[in-house]
Design a protein around this motif. Sequence first.
Motif, PDB file in Angstrom:
ATOM      1  N   TRP A  47       1.068  -1.182  -0.204  1.00  0.00           N
ATOM      2  CA  TRP A  47       0.144  -0.087  -0.580  1.00  0.00           C
ATOM      3  C   TRP A  47       0.582   1.148  -0.392  1.00  0.00           C
ATOM      4  O   TRP A  47       1.008   1.583   0.736  1.00  0.00           O
ATOM      5  N   ALA A  86       1.039   4.633   2.999  1.00  0.00           N
ATOM      6  CA  ALA A  86       0.453   3.790   4.392  1.00  0.00           C
ATOM      7  C   ALA A  86       1.639   3.889   5.440  1.00  0.00           C
ATOM      8  O   ALA A  86       2.855   3.758   4.973  1.00  0.00           O
ATOM      9  N   ARG A 110      -4.266   4.355   5.357  1.00  0.00           N
ATOM     10  CA  ARG A 110      -4.468   4.667   4.169  1.00  0.00           C
ATOM     11  C   ARG A 110      -5.084   5.340   3.270  1.00  0.00           C
ATOM     12  O   ARG A 110      -6.286   5.365   3.823  1.00  0.00           O
ATOM     13  N   ASN A 111      -4.262   5.721   1.501  1.00  0.00           N
ATOM     14  CA  ASN A 111      -5.557   6.861   1.106  1.00  0.00           C
ATOM     15  C   ASN A 111      -6.667   8.088   2.078  1.00  0.00           C
ATOM     16  O   ASN A 111      -7.992   8.123   2.070  1.00  0.00           O
ATOM     17  N   THR A 149      -5.950  -8.690   5.201  1.00  0.00           N
ATOM     18  CA  THR A 149      -4.738  -7.919   5.132  1.00  0.00           C
ATOM     19  C   THR A 149      -4.445  -8.321   6.910  1.00  0.00           C
ATOM     20  O   THR A 149      -3.218  -7.468   6.609  1.00  0.00           O
ATOM     21  N   ARG A 183      -0.769 -10.578  -4.056  1.00  0.00           N
ATOM     22  CA  ARG A 183      -0.243  -9.819  -2.635  1.00  0.00           C
ATOM     23  C   ARG A 183       0.997 -10.991  -2.502  1.00  0.00           C
ATOM     24  O   ARG A 183       1.994 -10.487  -1.704  1.00  0.00           O
TER      25      ARG A 183
END
Length: 868
Positions: A755, A758, A774-775, A788, A826
């Motif tokens: 990410w 992040a 994040r974001n 995650t 991932r």
Amino acid sequence: MKLRAIMLKDVRRFTDPVRIDGIADGVNVLCAPNEFGKSTVFDALRALFFVPHGSRGKEIGQLRPHAGGAPEVAVEIETPDGNFRISKRWFSKPEARVTRAGVLIAQADQAEAWIAQLLGSGDGGPSGLLWVRQGLTSLADGSNKEQQAALDARRDLLSSVTGEVEAMTGGRRMDAALARCREELGAYATGTGKPRTGGPWAEAAQAVNALTADRDVLARRVEILQSALTDRIRLRRELAEIESPDAIADRRARLEAATAAHSAALAHAEQVKAALQALEAATHAADRAQRDLAALRSATKDHAAAFQKDKDATAQLTAAQDALAKAEQAHGEAVAADDTAQARRQRAGELLGRVQARAAAAAANDRRAELQDRIVKAGAARQAVETATAEASIGPDSVGIDRLRGLAAALTTARALRDSTATRVTMRYAPGREGAVRAGDALLAHDKVHPIHSDTVLHIDGLGALTIHPGEGPEGLADVARAATDLAKALGEFGLASMEEALHAHHKRQEAADRLTGVRAELAAFAPKSIEDLQQQLATLPIAMAEDHADLPVAEEAEAELQASRGQAAECTAIREAVRERRDTARTTRAEAAVRQEAAAERLETARAALKRLASQDEAELAVQATNANAAREQAEARVKHIRATAPDIAATDATLKRVKSVEDAARDRIDALRPSIAALTERIAGNAGEAVEEQLQETDEKLEVARDHLARVEREVKVLQRLQAALEGARSEARDRYFEPIAAELRPLLHLLWPEAELNWADDSLLPQSLTRNGQVEPVDILSGGTQEQIAFLVRLAFARLLAKGGRHAPVILDDALVFTDDDRIERMFDALHQQAGDLQIIVLSCRQRAFRELGGKALQITAEAG
């Protein structure tokens, strides 16, 4: 520590010996189907490092095969100190061993201590951060003990790499201070702030409650005593009225008038009167004897109690006076120390001002002196490096000394085998004949076995010579000669004559090698680039200036002196105030003790006076008198009864006589009713008075006051600890960003593989990720998907491994099916993270996902049968 090989025997499915060889640096992968034994290998490693060899608990019991057996686990490891083999066996003949090149280093409990020192921490050590059991992918998984061990390891690691926080309010010292504060507060109160059962706060409160209850009981008893005293006074007044001379005379006159009317009954009435008088006298004598005996006993008891109370009060007064004298002395010393500290602080401030004025001009001179000193020390260090380098190449190295030790052991074994088959002679001397037998010039020792390898002559004093012919001689002579030749040849290669010289030379070589490392570090410290570079820096410095105020200290010393003097002044002022309070308290305590001692002395004097008044009377004699008086009263009562029984019946005076007698009988009956009542009240009063309930009530009031003061002090201490805990927690919260910066720096590039931009936010209490930003969104970790959460935990462990490696504490990362929820896209980025972090780390991956983990790469491992 890095693993190089793993061996198992009688561990679950592996009843026959198996091993895993060739474990390299970087990424190692053992990929195999389910039920192949990967988790068994993981559990066996945990048992080897963390379960004592004497354990028979559930954790080690689960490693035994179904058919039974003694589980055995061994590993070969590489450390900065060399290569070692660690092995353990449980249940049957349990053992723990650490060897190096076949030589035993430690065994049993010493081996367990060696392993614990290797891990460098408590339960789990650094490995508690890095080893992931199958199915436990989160950082907070496992038993309570495992979670606590991992938390302690994280805190120890973060504290050890954050020196700036350590110097402030965070790190291990903050943890220790906060833990100590919580521990001391926990001894007083529960987590909800209530008194802890059995703690000092609860005990102080209970003491106040108990003394309050005792005081209420004693107060009620004092009220009962006062009521009994009032009733006895009233009844005694009534008895005195009935027994007053006037009352008695009136009744007697009436009786005499009635008896005069009947002359025939006069003589008999006189007898009745005389008998009644005798009874009254006997009754008075018996009562008086009882009163005298009770008074003497009460006075003796009161005197003993008063004497003890006076003794206790005097001792308390003496102790209070001593404490006051010490407090006065301490206060005087504290005042003098405070005045001295304040004067020192003022002088230090003035001195610093003068030093700072000189500092600018002295900078060039200081730099020149520093460079000259470093050039001299660097030159000495370079010479020491050259000397140590030469010495480190002389004498046998570790391989050579191990070879010589093996040859020496072979020679010792050969000699033992030779002596076991040789002809042997044992001499036992008669008393006084010791030393009479010699073999050559050597005396034959008493009761000792002497092996004979060849023809030998024994000289016997006074008898002659005895020759022993062992025939062909013992077996192994050639082996001894060959072993001796081999050892001599090996020693000759190093120019040595004996093993003692070899060991000494090896020791000197090791010392030189150790010294070489140190002097190289010194050379690098004094001249990081070269001595020539230091000389060039010295040449570029400006011409030295004349130094003024040469008698002044350097700025750091002046600043340190000012800081120290300020701290000392503040400390002395605080001590002065504390000592003053202690002196005031001692004065109050002494005054209170003096008041109590005066009261006790007054009570003792009163008791002595009362005892002195009765001192002429003997208790035993009074007891005999009371017994005799009671007997006399009983005889008088019997005589009255007898006379009345024989009284004549006179009809003419019968009515008058009855009326007169009824008056007399009524008075006597009332007396008989009053006396038991008075006696009962007297006994009740004597019982309470003998127990000194009023004094007990006074003492209880004093104890209650002391207990309330103690409770108030305890409650103040609890409030101080609660305030201190809040302050420490606030200080640690302020330092949290710096505290977590090292792990965040290691984790940030790994996190950005998944990410970009992040960031992880950390929890102060668990030292684990609390949320993911994040974001622009902050997401708590516990609401993230299983994949995650698994990936975050995986990356955090890699970052902890890197921190450990930077601190010189290498520990292998072992992952047993750690990426079970990660998707195919991932997982490849996770593989990249593994290789990115590998470097000089050692990562061992155990997985059943053969297809997915083909893309991981790294060194492939296999479980193979161990060669018999």
